[in-house]
Design a protein around this motif. Structure first.
Motif, short mmCIF file in Angstrom:
data_model
loop_
_atom_site.label_atom_id
_atom_site.label_comp_id
_atom_site.label_asym_id
_atom_site.label_seq_id
_atom_site.Cartn_x
_atom_site.Cartn_y
_atom_site.Cartn_z
N PRO A 152 16.91 0.07 -8.58
CA PRO A 152 16.90 -0.03 -7.12
C PRO A 152 15.53 0.21 -6.47
CG PRO A 152 17.64 2.15 -7.75
CD PRO A 152 17.30 1.43 -9.03
N PHE A 153 14.45 -0.06 -7.20
CA PHE A 153 13.10 0.16 -6.67
C PHE A 153 12.41 -1.17 -6.37
CE2 PHE A 153 14.22 3.28 -9.98
CZ PHE A 153 14.29 4.43 -9.22
N HIS A 154 13.16 -2.15 -5.93
CA HIS A 154 12.70 -3.53 -5.88
C HIS A 154 12.45 -4.07 -4.48
CE1 HIS A 154 16.90 -3.64 -4.81
NE2 HIS A 154 16.76 -4.88 -4.38
N LEU A 163 7.13 3.62 -13.07
CA LEU A 163 7.00 2.30 -13.69
C LEU A 163 8.02 1.32 -13.14
CD1 LEU A 163 6.31 3.25 -17.42
CD2 LEU A 163 4.70 2.30 -15.77
N PHE A 164 9.23 1.80 -12.85
CA PHE A 164 10.25 0.91 -12.28
C PHE A 164 9.84 0.44 -10.88
CE2 PHE A 164 13.82 2.90 -15.00
CZ PHE A 164 13.56 1.98 -16.02
N PHE A 165 9.19 1.31 -10.11
CA PHE A 165 8.64 0.88 -8.82
C PHE A 165 7.66 -0.26 -9.02
CE2 PHE A 165 9.92 4.58 -6.11
CZ PHE A 165 10.25 3.86 -4.98
N LYS A 166 6.73 -0.08 -9.96
CA LYS A 166 5.71 -1.10 -10.19
C LYS A 166 6.33 -2.39 -10.73
CE LYS A 166 2.23 1.76 -9.36
NZ LYS A 166 1.32 1.60 -8.21
N LEU A 167 7.36 -2.25 -11.58
CA LEU A 167 8.03 -3.42 -12.14
C LEU A 167 8.99 -4.07 -11.15
CD1 LEU A 167 8.94 -2.36 -15.80
CD2 LEU A 167 7.75 -4.45 -15.16
N SER A 168 9.27 -3.37 -10.05
CA SER A 168 10.26 -3.80 -9.05
C SER A 168 11.64 -3.99 -9.67
CB SER A 168 9.82 -5.08 -8.34
OG SER A 168 9.70 -6.17 -9.22
N ALA A 169 12.02 -3.03 -10.53
CA ALA A 169 13.37 -3.03 -11.08
C ALA A 169 14.30 -2.40 -10.05
CB ALA A 169 13.41 -2.24 -12.39
N LEU A 216 0.83 -1.20 0.00
CA LEU A 216 0.00 0.00 0.00
C LEU A 216 0.86 1.26 0.00
CD1 LEU A 216 -2.72 1.48 0.31
CD2 LEU A 216 -2.50 1.17 2.77
N ILE A 217 1.87 1.29 0.86
CA ILE A 217 2.71 2.48 0.99
C ILE A 217 3.50 2.72 -0.29
CG2 ILE A 217 4.65 3.49 2.23
CD1 ILE A 217 3.64 2.00 4.73
N LEU A 218 4.18 1.67 -0.78
CA LEU A 218 5.03 1.86 -1.95
C LEU A 218 4.22 2.01 -3.23
CD1 LEU A 218 7.93 -0.58 -1.08
CD2 LEU A 218 7.95 1.90 -1.06
N ALA A 219 3.06 1.36 -3.31
CA ALA A 219 2.21 1.54 -4.49
C ALA A 219 1.67 2.96 -4.54
CB ALA A 219 1.05 0.55 -4.46
N GLY A 220 1.28 3.52 -3.39
CA GLY A 220 0.82 4.90 -3.36
C GLY A 220 1.92 5.88 -3.73
N PHE A 227 21.93 -8.05 -12.10
CA PHE A 227 22.79 -8.48 -11.01
C PHE A 227 22.05 -8.46 -9.66
CE2 PHE A 227 26.20 -7.39 -14.03
CZ PHE A 227 26.97 -8.54 -13.91
N GLY A 228 21.27 -7.40 -9.42
CA GLY A 228 20.59 -7.27 -8.14
C GLY A 228 19.59 -8.38 -7.91
N GLY A 229 18.79 -8.72 -8.92
CA GLY A 229 17.80 -9.78 -8.76
C GLY A 229 18.44 -11.12 -8.49
N ASN A 230 19.49 -11.45 -9.26
CA ASN A 230 20.14 -12.74 -9.06
C ASN A 230 20.87 -12.81 -7.73
OD1 ASN A 230 19.60 -14.38 -11.47
ND2 ASN A 230 20.66 -12.77 -12.58
#
Length: 486
Positions: free
Chosen positions: A215-217, A207-213, A156-160, A275-278
């Motif tokens: 550093p917004f992951h 969009l990067f927040f929503k995609l969880s890319a 809720l917080i990060l989506a808002g 790299f971050g995801g892996n």
């Protein structure tokens, strides 16, 4: 239906009708069986309607709100199938009462389709918020689980926050261009070059927040761990496909090969996500969190395809989305088939307890790792070809190096399943429908990897995401032909 709604894909009103019908049935009498039947029937009808003719828009095509092109049809088909997989996983898993669970899944799917086909900022944002609010309810649906409440609050917080950033960027874009077209603003004719750059940066950040890319992951592993398995699958597959499709359409009219701040930002985020995801998934002992890290890494691979315009760029991205959807949905379905076991330690000896289920999970993990003969190998190779054609050497090196890291944690799960156990506990089996889903996805993952020609032809024949028409120099007649040619 199409005669009354020119320019509107029939799948959208069909989903709306299914949602209204399910609401009426819930008000009349609750029944999970009826709810799941209505949800699956609605998704199947919406899928079948994707190939129905759409009545042309009367007038200038720049006034269209939706783009019923080949890209939308392909992406919508993937999302509807992925949502149907989540519905099947939710059978006897949704909680009590279960009816609203399927209602929220249909609402989220409707929002995802609106995002994928939107050509207007307002319509896109309405679709995004429909998806986000549906996800919020789905994540928190199991009220008796403390992890669900924690996951929902974080979401809720990060989506808002991300929606506010995105909306601010769209507002700046409108202030610069005076148009509500959902497309990256051009800086060539702008009075203040900083304004379109700021608008694009804010939209990308949202969009990067929503995609969880990266550093917004940081929210994704916690949210997926606390969410029910069908919801985690919906977040990792359907919502990711919708958001990447919107990102691709946003940059459809832009030259991403030009060295500028936007291209550099996309490249940096792509590399960080690989790299971050892996690395995030590397030390996980929970399968949901591991698949969350895997999802982040795959966003990076898709961004490489987006940054490689040319004959292979978006075709490779479309192929990769299909491979990712099949393997990730299959992994979550296998987890559901193991009675929701998410701890990797609980999968030890699974080959001795449930050999068929363990084999299916191996197929999904091998595909996600990019190992032949699964479809993931060809999908990753296709993206490498696109990157080579666009001379993205640094990003290709990042893809290869990060994929090697990914091999460790994928194969570590396989190793755990093959370990012998002194005492074999009684196997707990899932529903028959979920077993059929796992079998179908495993077969598709292997056969599509062995015979990828059909899917390659399908992706190569797609219309690319339609750019903003008046900036592309198309008149009404030419634009109409481009939108509605077969």
């Amino acid at each position: 239906m199409t005669a009354l709604l020119p320019g509107l894909p029939p799948a959208l009103p069909i989903l709306g009708g299914g949602i209204a019908l399910l609401m009426l049935c819930i008000a009349w009498h609750r029944s999970e069986t009826r709810a799941i039947l209505i949800a699956l029937t609605t998704l199947v009808l919406a899928f079948a309607s994707l190939w129905l003719p759409v009545l042309p828009w009367p007038g200038d095509p720049t006034g269209m709100l939706f783009v019923p092109d080949g890209w939308f049809t392909y992406i919508a088909a993937l999302m509807l199938l992925s949502s149907a997989a989540s519905v099947i996983m939710a059978w006897r898993e949704a909680g009590t009462p279960a009816d609203e669970f399927y209602l929220l899944l249909l609402l989220g799917t409707l929002g995802a389709l609106v995002m994928a086909g939107s050509m207007d900022m307002v319509i896109f944002f309405l679709g995004l918020e429909t998806l986000s609010l549906s996800l919020l309810g789905l994540i928190a649906y199991h009220r008796t689980q403390p992890t669900a409440d924690e996951a929902a609050i974080k979401y809720l917080i990060l989506a808002g926050l991300s929606s506010a950033i995105l909306l601010f960027g769209l507002a700046l874009s409108y202030a610069d261009s005076g148009s509500l077209r959902f497309a990256a603003p051009s800086r060539s004719g702008s009075e203040s070059p900083a304004l379109p750059l700021a608008a694009t940066a804010l939209v990308l950040t949202g969009l990067f927040f929503k995609l969880s890319a990266v550093p917004f992951h940081t929210w994704l592993p916690d949210v997926m761990e606390g969410a029910p398995i069908p919801v985690a699958s919906f977040i990792a597959v359907t919502s990711k496909i919708a958001l990447f499709s919107a990102l691709a359409r946003y940059f459809a009219g832009a030259d991403l090969l030009r060295p500028d701040a936007v291209g550099a930002e996309l490249a940096i985020v792509a590399m960080l996500s690989m790299f971050g995801g892996n690395l995030l998934a590397l030390g996980q002992v929970n399968l949901k969190r591991l698949l969350a890290g895997s999802s982040i890494a795959h966003v990076g691979y898709l961004l490489l395809a987006l940054l490689s315009p040319g004959p292979f760029g978006m075709a490779s991205a479309a192929f990769y989305l299909a491979a990712y959807a099949a393997a990730t949905s299959g992994a979550f379905a296998a987890m559901r088939g193991a009675s929701g076991l998410s701890d990797i330690g609980a999968w030890r000896g699974m080959f001795h307890r449930r050999p068929a289920l363990a084999l299916a999970m191996v197929v999904m993990l091998v595909s996600l790792a990019g190992i032949p003969p699964a479809i993931g190998f060809f999908a990753k190779t296709y993206i490498v070809i696109a990157g080579v054609s666009a001379r993205r050497i640094v990003l290709l090196g990042a893809l290869v190096a990060s994929s090697i890291i990914g091999l460790y944690y994928y194969l570590n799960v396989v190793r755990a399943m093959m370990e012998p156990v002194p005492e074999v506990p009684r196997a707990v089996r899932g529903t028959t429908a979920n077993a059929a889903l796992i079998t179908a996805l495993a077969i598709v993952t292997v056969l599509a990897g062995l015979f990828p020609e059909t899917l390659v032809r399908q992706t190569r024949s797609l219309l690319q995401p339609t750019p903003i028409l008046h900036e592309a120099g198309l008149g009404p007649v030419a634009a109409h032909d481009m939108l509605y040619r077969e």
